[in-house]
Design a protein around this motif. Structure first.
Motif, PDB file in Angstrom:
ATOM      1  N   SER A 106      47.884  45.248  57.477  1.00  0.00           N
ATOM      2  CA  SER A 106      47.976  43.806  57.690  1.00  0.00           C
ATOM      3  C   SER A 106      48.123  43.063  56.364  1.00  0.00           C
ATOM      4  CB  SER A 106      46.715  43.304  58.404  1.00  0.00           C
ATOM      5  OG  SER A 106      45.596  43.362  57.521  1.00  0.00           O
ATOM      6  N   GLN A 107      48.649  41.825  56.446  1.00  0.00           N
ATOM      7  CA  GLN A 107      48.795  40.994  55.257  1.00  0.00           C
ATOM      8  C   GLN A 107      47.439  40.589  54.701  1.00  0.00           C
ATOM      9  OE1 GLN A 107      51.498  40.504  53.614  1.00  0.00           O
ATOM     10  NE2 GLN A 107      52.815  41.528  55.113  1.00  0.00           N
ATOM     11  N   GLY A 108      46.432  40.445  55.573  1.00  0.00           N
ATOM     12  CA  GLY A 108      45.095  40.108  55.117  1.00  0.00           C
ATOM     13  C   GLY A 108      44.519  41.200  54.233  1.00  0.00           C
ATOM     14  N   PHE A 109      44.739  42.454  54.607  1.00  0.00           N
ATOM     15  CA  PHE A 109      44.275  43.607  53.827  1.00  0.00           C
ATOM     16  C   PHE A 109      44.955  43.607  52.450  1.00  0.00           C
ATOM     17  CE2 PHE A 109      44.661  48.016  52.422  1.00  0.00           C
ATOM     18  CZ  PHE A 109      43.349  48.469  52.546  1.00  0.00           C
ATOM     19  N   PHE A 110      46.280  43.371  52.437  1.00  0.00           N
ATOM     20  CA  PHE A 110      47.018  43.354  51.167  1.00  0.00           C
ATOM     21  C   PHE A 110      46.542  42.199  50.275  1.00  0.00           C
ATOM     22  CE2 PHE A 110      50.628  45.362  53.749  1.00  0.00           C
ATOM     23  CZ  PHE A 110      50.199  46.640  53.426  1.00  0.00           C
ATOM     24  N   LEU A 111      46.241  41.039  50.886  1.00  0.00           N
ATOM     25  CA  LEU A 111      45.754  39.907  50.108  1.00  0.00           C
ATOM     26  C   LEU A 111      44.398  40.232  49.491  1.00  0.00           C
ATOM     27  CD1 LEU A 111      45.771  37.018  49.090  1.00  0.00           C
ATOM     28  CD2 LEU A 111      44.948  36.268  51.337  1.00  0.00           C
ATOM     29  N   LEU A 112      43.521  40.866  50.248  1.00  0.00           N
ATOM     30  CA  LEU A 112      42.206  41.227  49.733  1.00  0.00           C
ATOM     31  C   LEU A 112      42.329  42.158  48.529  1.00  0.00           C
ATOM     32  CD1 LEU A 112      39.232  40.656  50.477  1.00  0.00           C
ATOM     33  CD2 LEU A 112      39.223  42.841  51.700  1.00  0.00           C
ATOM     34  N   GLN A 113      43.240  43.116  48.616  1.00  0.00           N
ATOM     35  CA  GLN A 113      43.457  44.021  47.484  1.00  0.00           C
ATOM     36  C   GLN A 113      44.011  43.278  46.274  1.00  0.00           C
ATOM     37  OE1 GLN A 113      45.694  47.574  48.537  1.00  0.00           O
ATOM     38  NE2 GLN A 113      43.750  48.582  48.969  1.00  0.00           N
ATOM     39  N   ARG A 114      44.917  42.329  46.526  1.00  0.00           N
ATOM     40  CA  ARG A 114      45.482  41.541  45.425  1.00  0.00           C
ATOM     41  C   ARG A 114      44.395  40.745  44.717  1.00  0.00           C
ATOM     42  NH1 ARG A 114      49.900  37.496  46.719  1.00  0.00           N
ATOM     43  NH2 ARG A 114      49.892  37.316  44.460  1.00  0.00           N
ATOM     44  N   ILE A 115      43.498  40.148  45.498  1.00  0.00           N
ATOM     45  CA  ILE A 115      42.411  39.344  44.908  1.00  0.00           C
ATOM     46  C   ILE A 115      41.508  40.225  44.066  1.00  0.00           C
ATOM     47  CG2 ILE A 115      40.357  37.984  45.431  1.00  0.00           C
ATOM     48  CD1 ILE A 115      41.826  36.962  47.942  1.00  0.00           C
ATOM     49  N   GLN A 116      41.131  41.384  44.616  1.00  0.00           N
ATOM     50  CA  GLN A 116      40.242  42.291  43.879  1.00  0.00           C
ATOM     51  C   GLN A 116      40.906  42.795  42.595  1.00  0.00           C
ATOM     52  OE1 GLN A 116      40.316  45.856  43.370  1.00  0.00           O
ATOM     53  NE2 GLN A 116      38.300  45.841  42.387  1.00  0.00           N
ATOM     54  N   ASP A 117      42.173  43.179  42.688  1.00  0.00           N
ATOM     55  CA  ASP A 117      42.895  43.660  41.503  1.00  0.00           C
ATOM     56  C   ASP A 117      43.033  42.565  40.454  1.00  0.00           C
ATOM     57  OD1 ASP A 117      43.176  46.130  42.650  1.00  0.00           O
ATOM     58  OD2 ASP A 117      45.229  45.802  43.362  1.00  0.00           O
ATOM     59  N   GLU A 118      43.314  41.336  40.910  1.00  0.00           N
ATOM     60  CA  GLU A 118      43.542  40.234  39.978  1.00  0.00           C
ATOM     61  C   GLU A 118      42.258  39.826  39.268  1.00  0.00           C
ATOM     62  OE1 GLU A 118      45.777  37.012  38.100  1.00  0.00           O
ATOM     63  OE2 GLU A 118      46.019  39.106  38.683  1.00  0.00           O
ATOM     64  N   VAL A 119      41.150  39.714  39.981  1.00  0.00           N
ATOM     65  CA  VAL A 119      39.907  39.304  39.333  1.00  0.00           C
ATOM     66  C   VAL A 119      39.416  40.396  38.385  1.00  0.00           C
ATOM     67  CG1 VAL A 119      38.291  40.156  41.113  1.00  0.00           C
ATOM     68  CG2 VAL A 119      37.682  38.173  39.695  1.00  0.00           C
ATOM     69  N   HIS A 120      39.643  41.660  38.740  1.00  0.00           N
ATOM     70  CA  HIS A 120      39.262  42.764  37.854  1.00  0.00           C
ATOM     71  C   HIS A 120      40.121  42.735  36.584  1.00  0.00           C
ATOM     72  CE1 HIS A 120      37.432  46.552  36.778  1.00  0.00           C
ATOM     73  NE2 HIS A 120      38.620  47.115  36.666  1.00  0.00           N
ATOM     74  N   ARG A 121      41.427  42.541  36.758  1.00  0.00           N
ATOM     75  CA  ARG A 121      42.336  42.470  35.608  1.00  0.00           C
ATOM     76  C   ARG A 121      41.946  41.324  34.678  1.00  0.00           C
ATOM     77  NH1 ARG A 121      45.695  39.225  33.631  1.00  0.00           N
ATOM     78  NH2 ARG A 121      45.438  37.762  35.365  1.00  0.00           N
ATOM     79  N   PHE A 122      41.663  40.170  35.261  1.00  0.00           N
ATOM     80  CA  PHE A 122      41.338  38.988  34.468  1.00  0.00           C
ATOM     81  C   PHE A 122      40.021  39.179  33.708  1.00  0.00           C
ATOM     82  CE2 PHE A 122      40.187  34.286  34.351  1.00  0.00           C
ATOM     83  CZ  PHE A 122      41.129  33.985  33.374  1.00  0.00           C
ATOM     84  N   ALA A 123      39.031  39.776  34.368  1.00  0.00           N
ATOM     85  CA  ALA A 123      37.746  40.029  33.713  1.00  0.00           C
ATOM     86  C   ALA A 123      37.895  41.034  32.572  1.00  0.00           C
ATOM     87  CB  ALA A 123      36.729  40.529  34.739  1.00  0.00           C
ATOM     88  N   ILE A 124      38.653  42.103  32.809  1.00  0.00           N
ATOM     89  CA  ILE A 124      38.851  43.133  31.777  1.00  0.00           C
ATOM     90  C   ILE A 124      39.598  42.558  30.574  1.00  0.00           C
ATOM     91  CG2 ILE A 124      40.145  45.232  31.250  1.00  0.00           C
ATOM     92  CD1 ILE A 124      37.599  45.839  32.703  1.00  0.00           C
ATOM     93  N   SER A 125      40.648  41.771  30.825  1.00  0.00           N
ATOM     94  CA  SER A 125      41.425  41.218  29.712  1.00  0.00           C
ATOM     95  C   SER A 125      40.570  40.264  28.876  1.00  0.00           C
ATOM     96  CB  SER A 125      42.673  40.494  30.228  1.00  0.00           C
ATOM     97  OG  SER A 125      42.319  39.391  31.036  1.00  0.00           O
ATOM     98  N   PHE A 126      39.723  39.483  29.539  1.00  0.00           N
ATOM     99  CA  PHE A 126      38.829  38.569  28.802  1.00  0.00           C
ATOM    100  C   PHE A 126      37.791  39.372  28.003  1.00  0.00           C
ATOM    101  CE2 PHE A 126      35.076  35.492  29.084  1.00  0.00           C
ATOM    102  CZ  PHE A 126      35.447  34.845  27.913  1.00  0.00           C
ATOM    103  N   HIS A 127      37.280  40.432  28.611  1.00  0.00           N
ATOM    104  CA  HIS A 127      36.294  41.245  27.911  1.00  0.00           C
ATOM    105  C   HIS A 127      36.892  41.896  26.664  1.00  0.00           C
ATOM    106  CE1 HIS A 127      34.116  45.030  27.058  1.00  0.00           C
ATOM    107  NE2 HIS A 127      33.078  44.227  27.183  1.00  0.00           N
TER     108      HIS A 127
END
Length: 600
Positions: free
Chosen positions: A506-527
């Protein structure tokens, strides 16, 4: 319903022309407009029903200001000045430059042919702009070979390399007659104005001859040159019998969206087309007038000899401001061009609506799947959090924002943790949630429809504790739970509940993965950014004579260990560091870098 404060201000509005500025609750200007009668125009926002973007604007107006002018023209100019200064969210806004280069023949005793990005009032000849930058560069090189002017830096007593190659007339070693330059410039101007037949015919013959002599690489070079000439000079077939340089503007409006088309007619050809789509607040005619004035108030825009606009546009005011004839064609070839631009504007907007419809399930539809799974009412805005550290040091948190299923990077936020000095997921979550939503409460800002924590029950409980028990907020919170492959697969709404499973297709599942990947990427890059700066600071702290002030100077000036190590003693001394300390810094850092290289 307007507030009492706004009602009082509306009663004091004058019956004069001017510009008005709408402000939000924080005093930020969110819309700038102009009016022939300020009283009637500003009152219309609060005394009539609106929909779309206008309704959204009115909901966010907490105050307004106005400036009275002497005429409609002054109101027009003031509006554009304020739009470009404040960049209000609800206005049409254009970037100041076009980003396209021009071919220029300089205005000097020994002129040269160059590629430039700026138009200046320096008496030079400018041709363009050219959307295909690479083709413009290649055409310039071709002209420098076929119609040489000056390629050297001037008299040096001996011929330059370009003169020996036949690409310079030779002011490097003798005085070139002005007549010779004039003859070459006349040929270049003719070529760039579209008269390319004789040159392309000659190139065709050269290409054929090269192919016959089995010089295939040479033939390919000439073939490419013909393509570049076509891309910069010929571009389009002749679609007009009038060589007047003119720009044609038309629009199509539907569902609160304005589609604008601009045709650039040069040498009886459609040389370039620009298209823009905007969600607007005012009428189409008002927004078009604002667009046109901003369009010509940018760098790198060469004014045409004539501007054509559709009916309903105030041509007198535009003409007075732009100092170029602005007309609405009534018949003939110009009318046909106007209708063609309007047809293209309609096609562009209808295409956007079709794409929006197709993408709806991937954005708002996906968002609805997530809120449905959690048993929440349909929402629009998700804020997601994640933490990052290395063995409990350099602790940071990050927040990303998704609106209707799309990331909004302007709303992302970074947090250096202040109250936590070791790896503690609960404490880290409490601090960042407390800081984020205490700030939103103080600013009277809108809360998100859903908060997502990247983690399990620890983060979920910590976030709820702060929101409910400290801040008294009723904002839904859920945790993004990973599976054995460390991929977000489920949602957790309450401690002890079963995981909520979304359909993996489902698109909801893909959106959830996108959110998790994006917040992880953003946190790692800031760190990584924080860790790199702290690592740099710690290396400098270990050098005798480098205190906090000196360290800060070096960090500000150079930004990295390598750049500091490679800096000269003079550069280090210029920062305010003594010669002995500068030498010690260089020796210490060079040794440190060498040791790192040996480890690799």
């Amino acid at each position: 319903m307007a507030s009492e404060h706004i009602e009082h201000k509306l009663a004091l509005l004058p019956d004069e022309p001017g510009s008005y500025q709408m402000k939000d609750i924080n005093g930020k200007i969110i819309y700038v407009g102009k009016a022939k009668n300020l009283k009637n125009r500003v009152r219309s926002y609060f005394k009539a029903e609106h929909d779309g973007k206008t309704a959204e604007l009115v909901r966010n107006i907490a105050d307004f200001d106005f400036i009275v002018t002497n005429s409609d023209k002054e109101a027009f100019l003031l509006e554009i000045t304020l739009i470009q200064k404040w960049q209000p969210y609800y206005n049409i806004r254009l970037k100041r430059g076009t980003g396209y280069p021009y071919i220029k023949i300089t205005n000097e005793r020994n002129p040269e042919l160059v590629l430039v990005s700026d138009l200046k009032k320096d008496g030079a000849y400018y041709f363009g702009p050219y959307p295909n930058v690479y083709a413009a560069q290649e055409t310039l090189h071709f002209l420098q070979k076929v119609y040489p002017l000056r390629r050297c830096n001037g008299f040096q007593g001996r011929p330059c390399l370009y003169y020996h190659m036949g690409q310079c007339l030779g002011p490097c070693w003798h005085e070139v007659p002005e007549e010779e330059y004039t003859k070459q410039i006349k040929k270049i101007k003719s070529f760039l104005n579209g008269n390319t037949a004789s040159v392309t015919k000659k190139l065709d013959q050269m290409m054929t001859k090269a192919a016959e002599n089995l010089e295939f690489e040479r033939a390919a070079e000439i073939r490419d040159q013909l393509k570049f000439i076509d891309a910069t000079v010929e571009k389009q077939k002749i679609i007009s019998n009038d060589n007047t340089p003119r720009d044609v503007f038309n629009f199509y409006m539907d569902k609160g969206w304005l589609s604008v088309q601009v045709f650039f007619m040069r040498q009886a050809r459609l040389m370039k087309r620009e298209k823009r789509l905007f969600s607007i607040v005012g009428t189409a005619e008002e927004e078009m007038s604002s667009f046109i004035l901003q369009f010509y108030n940018r760098k790198n825009v060469k004014m045409p000899n004539e501007i054509l606009v559709p009916a309903g546009i105030d041509t007198d005011v535009l003409e007075d401001v732009l100092h170029v004839p602005v007309r609405t064609p009534q018949r003939g070839e110009k009318k046909n061009l106007m209708e063609l631009a309007g047809k293209n504007a309609q096609i562009s907007l209808e295409e956007k609506f079709r794409l929006l419809e197709l993408g709806e399930m991937k954005t708002t539809g996906a968002m609805k799947e997530i809120t449905d799974a959690l048993g929440l009412p349909e929402g629009h805005k998700i804020e997601a959090f994640d933490h990052s550290h290395i063995q409990g040091t350099d602790l940071v948190s990050a927040m990303v924002v998704f609106v209707d299923g799309q990331p909004n990077k302007n709303l992302y936020r970074k947090f250096k943790l202040k109250t936590v000095d070791h790896a503690d997921e609960a404490a880290s979550t409490q601090e960042v949630i407390r800081r984020r939503y205490t700030r939103l409460l103080k600013e009277h800002a809108t809360m998100p429809d859903l908060i997502l924590m990247d983690g399990g029950e620890i983060q979920l409980n910590a976030a709820k504790d702060v929101l409910e028990n400290e801040l008294g907020l009723d904002v839904p919170v859920a945790a993004m739970v990973k599976n054995e492959h460390h991929k977000t697969a489920d949602l957790l709404k309450q401690e002890g509940d079963e995981h909520l499973h979304l359909d993996p297709k489902s698109q909801g599942f893909f959106l959830l993965q996108r959110i998790q990947d994006e917040v992880h990427r953003f946190a790692i890059s800031f760190h990584r950014q924080v860790h790199s700066k702290n690592s740099l600071a710690s290396r400098l702290d270990g050098i005798h004579g480098v205190g906090p002030k000196t360290r800060q100077k070096l960090l500000t000036k150079f930004g990295s260990i390598k750049k500091i190590a490679n800096a000269s003693l003079e550069e280090l001394h210029a920062v305010g560091i003594s010669e002995s300390t500068a030498k010690l810094i260089k020796v210490s850092l060079e040794a440190s870098l060498k040791a790192e290289e040996q480890k690799k």
